[in-house]
Design a protein around this motif. Structure first.
Motif, PDB file in Angstrom:
ATOM      1  N   UNK A 286      83.118  43.945   3.119  1.00  0.00           N
ATOM      2  CA  UNK A 286      81.878  44.702   2.954  1.00  0.00           C
ATOM      3  C   UNK A 286      82.126  46.158   3.351  1.00  0.00           C
ATOM      4  N   UNK A 287      81.372  47.066   2.760  1.00  0.00           N
ATOM      5  CA  UNK A 287      81.367  48.464   3.196  1.00  0.00           C
ATOM      6  C   UNK A 287      80.161  48.663   4.102  1.00  0.00           C
ATOM      7  N   UNK A 288      80.391  49.035   5.353  1.00  0.00           N
ATOM      8  CA  UNK A 288      79.317  49.324   6.288  1.00  0.00           C
ATOM      9  C   UNK A 288      79.233  50.839   6.463  1.00  0.00           C
ATOM     10  N   UNK A 289      78.165  51.447   5.971  1.00  0.00           N
ATOM     11  CA  UNK A 289      77.999  52.890   6.123  1.00  0.00           C
ATOM     12  C   UNK A 289      76.988  53.164   7.225  1.00  0.00           C
TER      13      UNK A 289
ATOM     14  N   UNK B 228      77.685  35.229  -0.783  1.00  0.00           N
ATOM     15  CA  UNK B 228      77.011  34.644  -1.944  1.00  0.00           C
ATOM     16  C   UNK B 228      77.539  35.206  -3.255  1.00  0.00           C
ATOM     17  N   UNK B 229      77.971  36.475  -3.238  1.00  0.00           N
ATOM     18  CA  UNK B 229      78.434  37.140  -4.462  1.00  0.00           C
ATOM     19  C   UNK B 229      79.757  37.841  -4.186  1.00  0.00           C
ATOM     20  N   UNK B 230      80.832  37.075  -4.015  1.00  0.00           N
ATOM     21  CA  UNK B 230      82.108  37.676  -3.605  1.00  0.00           C
ATOM     22  C   UNK B 230      82.700  38.649  -4.618  1.00  0.00           C
ATOM     23  N   UNK B 231      82.280  38.578  -5.875  1.00  0.00           N
ATOM     24  CA  UNK B 231      82.861  39.440  -6.898  1.00  0.00           C
ATOM     25  C   UNK B 231      82.122  40.770  -7.055  1.00  0.00           C
ATOM     26  N   UNK B 232      81.050  40.959  -6.309  1.00  0.00           N
ATOM     27  CA  UNK B 232      80.268  42.188  -6.425  1.00  0.00           C
ATOM     28  C   UNK B 232      80.504  43.081  -5.214  1.00  0.00           C
ATOM     29  N   UNK B 233      80.611  44.403  -5.405  1.00  0.00           N
ATOM     30  CA  UNK B 233      80.690  45.296  -4.251  1.00  0.00           C
ATOM     31  C   UNK B 233      79.410  45.204  -3.429  1.00  0.00           C
ATOM     32  N   UNK B 234      79.552  45.258  -2.115  1.00  0.00           N
ATOM     33  CA  UNK B 234      78.395  45.189  -1.211  1.00  0.00           C
ATOM     34  C   UNK B 234      78.508  46.308  -0.193  1.00  0.00           C
TER      35      UNK B 234
ATOM     36  N   UNK C  83      86.221  54.750  -2.460  1.00  0.00           N
ATOM     37  CA  UNK C  83      87.187  54.224  -3.433  1.00  0.00           C
ATOM     38  C   UNK C  83      88.238  53.361  -2.743  1.00  0.00           C
ATOM     39  N   UNK C  84      88.682  53.789  -1.565  1.00  0.00           N
ATOM     40  CA  UNK C  84      89.647  52.982  -0.820  1.00  0.00           C
ATOM     41  C   UNK C  84      89.016  51.692  -0.330  1.00  0.00           C
ATOM     42  N   UNK C  85      87.740  51.754   0.075  1.00  0.00           N
ATOM     43  CA  UNK C  85      87.057  50.551   0.572  1.00  0.00           C
ATOM     44  C   UNK C  85      86.913  49.501  -0.526  1.00  0.00           C
ATOM     45  N   UNK C  86      86.678  49.939  -1.763  1.00  0.00           N
ATOM     46  CA  UNK C  86      86.523  48.980  -2.864  1.00  0.00           C
ATOM     47  C   UNK C  86      87.824  48.261  -3.181  1.00  0.00           C
ATOM     48  N   UNK C  87      88.961  48.836  -2.765  1.00  0.00           N
ATOM     49  CA  UNK C  87      90.259  48.200  -3.008  1.00  0.00           C
ATOM     50  C   UNK C  87      90.757  47.422  -1.801  1.00  0.00           C
ATOM     51  N   UNK C  88      90.052  47.516  -0.687  1.00  0.00           N
ATOM     52  CA  UNK C  88      90.528  46.920   0.566  1.00  0.00           C
ATOM     53  C   UNK C  88      90.292  45.412   0.587  1.00  0.00           C
TER      54      UNK C  88
ATOM     55  N   UNK D 247      77.487  49.936 -11.135  1.00  0.00           N
ATOM     56  CA  UNK D 247      76.295  49.129 -11.347  1.00  0.00           C
ATOM     57  C   UNK D 247      76.627  47.687 -10.976  1.00  0.00           C
ATOM     58  N   UNK D 248      75.655  46.999 -10.422  1.00  0.00           N
ATOM     59  CA  UNK D 248      75.892  45.648  -9.938  1.00  0.00           C
ATOM     60  C   UNK D 248      76.207  45.591  -8.467  1.00  0.00           C
ATOM     61  N   UNK D 249      76.379  46.756  -7.838  1.00  0.00           N
ATOM     62  CA  UNK D 249      76.595  46.794  -6.388  1.00  0.00           C
ATOM     63  C   UNK D 249      75.350  46.289  -5.672  1.00  0.00           C
ATOM     64  N   UNK D 250      75.552  45.465  -4.658  1.00  0.00           N
ATOM     65  CA  UNK D 250      74.463  45.012  -3.809  1.00  0.00           C
ATOM     66  C   UNK D 250      74.419  45.893  -2.565  1.00  0.00           C
TER      67      UNK D 250
END
Length: 330
Positions: free
Chosen positions: A247-250, A215-221, A306-311, A166-169
């Motif tokens: 950023x995660x680009x899907x 703008x929100x570096x601490x939130x997953x995007x 999961x790997x992208x969130x740690x990258x 939750x909180x992901x943009x």
């Protein structure tokens, strides 16, 4: 939506809970009432499948409150779906109604939140829709947009929503995936799913996601793009790399302008100008200095997320799906 720009979400929640009023938002105003709220019926305006539930629900109401509602965001099927001589309609907007996509019994040109607060002041609320209509509508929407497919666009969206916190943009490009995403991506706050308005701009999701991360570096995007829309702006990966935005680009890879191809087939036309090659999008991500991975099942996607969130750099995830995978889903 005017209500979102005015920051009226608190007033909307208070009014909703005071009077037990169900809420339907436009697709750009998703999250004005958290979509896990018992009275939220999610976003509307893009999906004919969702309209089969939502339009009759609205037409069954004895009072409709349009709170900062901008009908430019809605499909033509929402044009004049109610009649003020048959239903009470109150329209609260920042500007006069010059669009004529609907009419109202009473118009307030005023701040959405302040007007709702004034309308509800001193009035004791009571339960409405006591026949379980809200719950039935929520069940109908859940049935229309199931999350249990083994693989395909809905499985991709469901996996992303479950894995990302939750909180992901999120940002959505234009195309078939956006229609489905607007129904399946639950938002707990305004602007949690950013997308183009009625102009349906292709290629917008990638730069919007980069801006959101700055703008929100601490939130997953995460950005969601079709392969055609992504190809229009693939060079923006250089910007993501140079600005060091993880950023995660899907990218949904089906080798097609899926929505236009679908419409051509539905009109019994010969498809033209909508098919192209399935390129190596993961390699494009790596070529621009990020991570890149192709996935073809839920397990592979979950691992990649999961790997992208740690990258410490951006990750491009190419989700390979079948052609015509959106049939019956929109």
């Amino acid at each position: 939506a005017d209500a979102m720009n005015e920051g009226a979400e608190g007033a909307i929640r208070t009014f909703t809970e005071q009077f037990h009023v169900p809420v339907i938002t436009t697709y750009k105003a998703k999250g004005m009432l958290a979509e896990d709220h018992p009275l939220s019926l999610g976003g509307a305006g893009l999906s004919p499948l969702a309209d089969r539930t939502l339009v009759p629900f609205v037409q069954a109401a004895d009072l409709i409150l349009c709170v900062g509602y901008d009908p430019i965001e809605m499909r033509p099927g929402w044009r004049n779906v109610w009649h003020p001589d048959q239903q009470r309609v109150i329209d609260i907007t920042a500007a006069p109604n010059h669009h004529y996509m609907h009419q109202a019994s009473l118009n307030f040109i005023a701040h959405s939140g302040a007007t709702l607060a004034a309308l509800g002041a001193g009035i004791e609320g009571r339960r409405t829709w006591q026949g379980g209509e809200v719950e039935k509508a929520k069940e109908a929407l859940a049935t229309a947009f199931p999350t249990d497919e083994d693989w395909g666009p809905a499985a991709v969206m469901d996996t992303c929503r479950r894995v990302l916190p939750q909180g992901t943009l999120a940002s959505a490009d234009s195309g078939a995936h956006r229609i489905l995403l607007s129904q399946m991506w639950t938002c707990d706050a305004p602007r949690a799913l950013m997308q183009s308005s009625a102009l349906c701009t292709m290629g917008c999701a990638v730069p919007m996601a980069i801006g959101a991360k700055l703008a929100s570096p601490d939130r997953p995007v995460i950005s969601f793009s079709g392969d055609a829309g992504f190809l229009m702006v693939a060079g923006e990966l250089a910007t993501a790399a140079e600005l060091e935005t993880p950023v995660i680009f899907l990218v949904f890879v089906d080798g097609s302008l899926a929505l236009i191809e679908k419409k051509q087939r539905e009109r019994q036309l010969k498809t033209a100008g909508v098919d192209f090659g399935r390129h190596d999008y993961a390699a494009m991500g790596r070529a621009f200095g990020g991570n890149g991975v192709s996935v073809r099942d839920r397990a592979g996607l979950e691992k990649a997320l999961k790997e992208a969130m740690e990258a410490d750099r951006f990750t491009l995830i190419a989700a390979e799906i079948d052609a015509e995978a959106y049939d019956g889903r929109l």
